[in-house]
Each structure stands twice: as C-alpha cells, then as structure tokens.
Design a protein around this motif. Structure first.
Motif, PDB file in Angstrom:
ATOM      1  N   GLN A  92       0.825  -1.208   0.000  1.00 59.77           N
ATOM      2  CA  GLN A  92       0.000   0.000   0.000  1.00 59.77           C
ATOM      3  C   GLN A  92       0.858   1.256   0.000  1.00 59.77           C
ATOM      4  O   GLN A  92       0.559   2.223  -0.720  1.00 59.77           O
ATOM      5  CB  GLN A  92      -0.936   0.016   1.208  1.00 59.77           C
ATOM      6  CG  GLN A  92      -1.834   1.250   1.246  1.00 59.77           C
ATOM      7  CD  GLN A  92      -2.948   1.130   2.253  1.00 59.77           C
ATOM      8  OE1 GLN A  92      -3.481   0.048   2.464  1.00 59.77           O
ATOM      9  NE2 GLN A  92      -3.312   2.235   2.879  1.00 59.77           N
ATOM     10  N   PRO A 115      -6.763   2.126  -3.255  1.00 59.27           N
ATOM     11  CA  PRO A 115      -7.430   0.815  -3.204  1.00 59.27           C
ATOM     12  C   PRO A 115      -7.923   0.327  -4.561  1.00 59.27           C
ATOM     13  O   PRO A 115      -7.836  -0.866  -4.865  1.00 59.27           O
ATOM     14  CB  PRO A 115      -8.603   1.068  -2.251  1.00 59.27           C
ATOM     15  CG  PRO A 115      -8.177   2.220  -1.410  1.00 59.27           C
ATOM     16  CD  PRO A 115      -7.355   3.091  -2.316  1.00 59.27           C
ATOM     17  N   GLN A 119      -6.793  -3.039  -6.528  1.00 54.87           N
ATOM     18  CA  GLN A 119      -7.805  -4.002  -6.968  1.00 54.87           C
ATOM     19  C   GLN A 119      -7.648  -4.301  -8.458  1.00 54.87           C
ATOM     20  O   GLN A 119      -7.776  -5.455  -8.893  1.00 54.87           O
ATOM     21  CB  GLN A 119      -9.200  -3.456  -6.678  1.00 54.87           C
ATOM     22  CG  GLN A 119     -10.320  -4.404  -7.076  1.00 54.87           C
ATOM     23  CD  GLN A 119     -11.695  -3.809  -6.815  1.00 54.87           C
ATOM     24  OE1 GLN A 119     -11.832  -2.610  -6.602  1.00 54.87           O
ATOM     25  NE2 GLN A 119     -12.718  -4.636  -6.827  1.00 54.87           N
ATOM     26  N   GLY A 124      -4.856  -6.222  -3.942  1.00 52.79           N
ATOM     27  CA  GLY A 124      -5.573  -5.663  -2.806  1.00 52.79           C
ATOM     28  C   GLY A 124      -5.372  -6.457  -1.528  1.00 52.79           C
ATOM     29  O   GLY A 124      -5.243  -5.875  -0.445  1.00 52.79           O
ATOM     30  N   ALA A 127      -2.047  -5.688   0.552  1.00 51.07           N
ATOM     31  CA  ALA A 127      -1.818  -4.282   0.890  1.00 51.07           C
ATOM     32  C   ALA A 127      -0.847  -4.089   2.038  1.00 51.07           C
ATOM     33  O   ALA A 127      -0.013  -3.163   2.012  1.00 51.07           O
ATOM     34  CB  ALA A 127      -3.148  -3.601   1.215  1.00 51.07           C
TER      35      ALA A 127
END
Length: 258
Positions: A92, A115, A119, A124, A127
């Motif tokens: 992330q 996000p 995805q 995702g 992360a």
C-alpha cells in the motif's frame, strides 16, 4: 507523443539512431525487437530519463524539455525493469507513492484511488505485506498499481495521459501476463491513456496491441498494425526464426514455430 529523428548515445555507444515514430493517446503500442536492439533506450527517451543526443522528443507538439517535471509526473508514469526498492515499504505504501505528484492538488476521490489501483492489478489482499517479501510477479503487479494510481484521473487541463511499461510481463505467469495486458488495453481504449510497452512475446503483441514498433540495431525497422508488421519475413529477418501464422479459437492471429 513522438520521436522526431531522435538519436541516443551513452558511453560512446549509439543506442538509437535517427528514430522517428509517433504514438497516440487511446492506443496500446508494443515495442518489440531482439535483446540489445534499443527498445528500453527508446522508452527512456519517451520518459525523459535520457535526453536525445540529436532530434527531439515531442509531447502535445512541444519538446519534452519544455514541459515542467511536476506537470509531467501527474500525467505520465513509467514502470521500469528494475522493480526493487531499498526500504521495507508495504504494498500500500508503494502504491501511495504514485499519488505523491498530486499531493498539492489532491483529487476529490483521493481516498479511493490507491485501493482501486490495487484491486485493478490484483494486489488488494497484499496491501499490508512488505513488498520485498513478495514473489517477483507480486512485486511487479504492486508496482504496476503504483504507476496506474499515478495517472488514475485525467488532469484538469484535459491533456493526454501516458503509461510507459518496460517489459511489464517479464516476471509474471501466463495468467497474469494476459491479465495485465488486457487491463492495459482497457486503460487505453476506455480511458484514453496512451500505453507504450516493451514486450518480447510476439503473440502477446498480436493479441493486445494496436500498434507494433519493431526495433533492430538502434533503428525502427517496421511500424504499424501488429498483424501487418509481424509477418513471416520480418520475424525471420529480426529474430532469425521461422514461424507459421494461425488463428486461435478466438480468431486471434498467432505465430507458431515452424
């Protein structure tokens, strides 16, 4: 975006010589050629990593050097071959780096972009994993999410966005190779992003690209629709292999070793 009689030299060697080729926003272009042909050097001129030793790199009809670096960073993103990082960032955090150029003028949808980018590339669920602990393919998809996040929304000026990918499928299994290039084609056609990707697999270029640029010995040998450019004679001349064109079950042209 285009190269206009551009040459590139490094360490006394000529990497590209008098190259002229144009790329269009909303289209997916594949840059192809044998090892050492100059594919990555061509991409480095488009990205601004290298300045041409002769000729010009043009964006929106203006030399690349006339565009402010901060402005370019909001609408042009580069995925390099080397995907390693020096710090133990999570996936992330790496993807969030793609939003750094937008920090002074964040999007009204800023919270959703990272996000959604993760995805889109299938990371995702990773992360909170440290990037350097992941497989090569997972790292590649995380870095792809980063560059996608960087150009996620059109700039207020309405100028074109560009995604420059240097061998984006190199570390990926067959499933993710197709997933990434399918997504790149969607980004181009649906969102008007100009995608320029260095590829080695001719069949992936035939399936997903709108434009093929074949580079050999630092020069553009052929350019045009992939099905036209990647004919039997050109493949034999450039890659020194014999192929046989066939149609797969979906009607896509593919090349089989003869």
């Amino acid at each position: 975006m285009s190269l206009n009689h551009a040459s590139c030299q490094a360490g006394g060697a000529t990497l590209l010589r008098d190259v002229s080729v144009a790329f269009e926003a909303g289209r997916f272009a594949a840059v192809l050629g044998p090892n050492g042909a100059g594919k990555s050097s061509l991409l480095s001129l488009l990205s601004g990593q290298r300045a041409p030793s002769a000729g010009q790199v043009l964006l929106q009809g203006q030399p690349l050097a006339r565009h402010a670096a901060a402005d370019l960073a909001t609408r042009r993103a580069l995925l390099p071959q080397d995907l390693s990082i020096a710090f133990d960032y999570t996936v992330q955090e790496v993807v969030e780096l793609g939003r750094y150029p937008h920090r002074r003028r964040p999007s009204p949808h800023e919270r959703d972009i990272v996000p959604r980018a993760m995805q889109a590339t299938g990371v995702g669920t990773l992360a909170h994993r440290v990037l350097n602990t992941l497989s090569g393919g997972e790292r590649a998809r995380a870095q792809l999410a980063r560059v996608l996040a960087q150009i996620w929304e059109p700039p207020p000026s309405g100028e074109s966005r560009w995604l420059l990918l240097d061998e984006p499928t190199a570390a990926l299994d067959v499933h993710h190779q197709h997933a990434v290039l399918r997504q790149a084609r969607i980004w181009a056609h649906r969102h008007g992003i100009g995608v320029v990707a260095v590829l080695h697999d001719l069949n992936l270029a035939l399936r997903y690209a709108d434009q093929a640029v074949v580079v050999q010995a630092g020069q553009v040998l052929a350019e045009g629709p992939p099905a036209t450019v990647l004919d039997v004679a050109t493949v034999r001349r450039v890659w020194q292999v014999d192929v046989h064109p066939v149609r797969d079950g979906e009607g896509c042209l593919q090349l089989l070793m003869a």
